[in-house]
Design an enzyme around this catalytic site. Structure first.
Site, PDB file in Angstrom:
ATOM      1  N   SER A 165       0.751  -1.115  -0.004  1.00 51.29           N
ATOM      2  CA  SER A 165      -0.102   0.123   0.043  1.00 51.29           C
ATOM      3  C   SER A 165       0.877   1.278   0.286  1.00 51.29           C
ATOM      4  CB  SER A 165      -0.940   0.115   1.191  1.00 51.29           C
ATOM      5  OG  SER A 165      -2.012   0.952   1.305  1.00 51.29           O
ATOM      6  N   ASP A 261     -10.246  -3.854  -4.664  1.00 52.92           N
ATOM      7  CA  ASP A 261      -9.625  -2.712  -4.074  1.00 52.92           C
ATOM      8  C   ASP A 261      -9.548  -1.516  -4.883  1.00 52.92           C
ATOM      9  OD1 ASP A 261      -7.729  -1.212  -3.059  1.00 52.92           O
ATOM     10  OD2 ASP A 261      -5.671  -2.533  -3.429  1.00 52.92           O
ATOM     11  N   HIS A 291      -7.887  -4.981  -0.866  1.00 52.08           N
ATOM     12  CA  HIS A 291      -6.658  -4.399  -0.374  1.00 52.08           C
ATOM     13  C   HIS A 291      -6.059  -4.957   1.195  1.00 52.08           C
ATOM     14  CE1 HIS A 291      -4.102  -0.780  -0.436  1.00 52.08           C
ATOM     15  NE2 HIS A 291      -4.228  -0.793   0.865  1.00 52.08           N
TER      16      HIS A 291
END
Length: 320
Positions: A165, A261, A291
């Site tokens: 991320s 996501d 995610h």
């Protein structure tokens, strides 16, 4: 390689085992009750012990604004006197949360899966420390590995960067900076569902606006906290690496994205841009996952499989 033209076509349902886990242990990166609350929720998530046998040392290194915490993991195959490849790992958390403890299990997975030393970096967080604080800390850690890595057994000819991320974004930026600064040479970049463009027109932002774990409301808040006074409609390349004018001569990349996501198409687009610049790149879309799925490896078989796929790609380059 997945294309933006077909990512939403006949998308399978979210993995049923993952849904059961999310029902049993609900977690969402909601900012409705403030930044400290979401930070605490991340810290409080239950975590299974992962490879407790590893040798691990916490070490403070010099940074641009004071000491930076790092945590170093040695793979079980690394004897005391042998050099091993090294992976600089930058944790996720929207640039506003996460630390050495929240991603301890993930780093242990990388040390074993890649058979490499892992240096996890506790960079400064927004909004207390907006851009470019995280990047400057990450670069300081990269320079530390280049200058002192042999002291911990690192083979300086086999340095990789990785992150999930926000950490994937940081890893991509560090790969570019290392190229621009003439080193240290980075041989691979493993980017788990990064944000690289800050492009609000990407289809997955609307398609997955209310996805589990991470939704577009949280993305907007994290981005604003991280950017500080910067115009998010035109962020600089060191903040949004997909906007760099030159993407040539970067290390090979593995970009992992998830079907559910909001950031899915960002990673796919960055892969397309790297490929167009002549960079070897593999993009894998785990269509049934969300995610943050690396955090569910070892619990959800589909997440385990997708995580192992990326770790194998890293291992092959480091030990090829």
């Amino acid at each position: 390689m997945p294309s933006l033209d077909n990512t939403a076509d006949e998308k399978p349902a979210i993995d049923p085992i993952l849904l059961k886990v999310l029902d049993a242990v609900p977690f969402r990166l909601s900012i409705d009750d403030g930044i400290e609350a979401v930070r605490q929720r991340l810290r409080d998530l239950p975590r299974q012990p992962v490879h407790p046998e590893l040798r691990v040392v916490d070490l403070a290194i010099d940074g641009p604004a004071g000491p930076i915490g790092t945590r170093i993991y040695w793979p079980p195959t690394c004897p005391d006197q042998a050099e091993a490849p090294v992976v600089l790992y930058f944790h996720g958390g929207g640039f506003v949360m996460g630390d050495l403890d929240t991603h301890d299990g993930t780093c242990r997975q990388h040390a074993v899966g890649a058979d490499a030393i892992v240096v996890s970096v506790d960079y400064r967080l927004a909004p207390e420390h907006p851009y470019p604080a995280a990047i400057e800390d990450a670069w300081a850690a990269t320079r530390w590995v280049a200058e002192h890595g042999r002291q911990v057994g690192a083979d300086l000819g086999r340095i990789a960067v990785a992150g999930d991320s926000a950490g994937g974004t940081i890893a991509a930026v560090i790969a570019q900076r290392a190229r621009d600064m003439g080193g240290p040479p980075i041989v691979f970049q493993l980017l788990w569902y990064p944000s690289t463009l800050w492009d609000q027109s990407l289809p997955s932002l609307a398609e997955n606006a209310d996805a589990p774990i991470l939704d577009v409301k949280a993305i907007a808040a994290f981005s604003r906290w991280y950017a500080g006074e910067i115009d998010l409609h035109n962020p600089p390349a060191p903040m949004a690496p997909g906007r760099a004018e030159n993407l040539a001569d970067l290390p090979p990349a593995y970009i992992a994205v998830a079907g559910y996501d909001p950031l899915r198409d960002d990673g796919i687009r960055y892969g397309e841009l790297l490929a167009a610049a002549g960079v070897p790149v593999e993009v894998h879309n785990a269509q049934t996952l969300v995610h943050g799925y690396v955090g569910y490896a070892g619990v959800v078989p589909a997440a385990t499989e997708a995580t192992n796929r990326g770790l194998v790609a890293l291992r092959v380059v480091l030990h090829g």
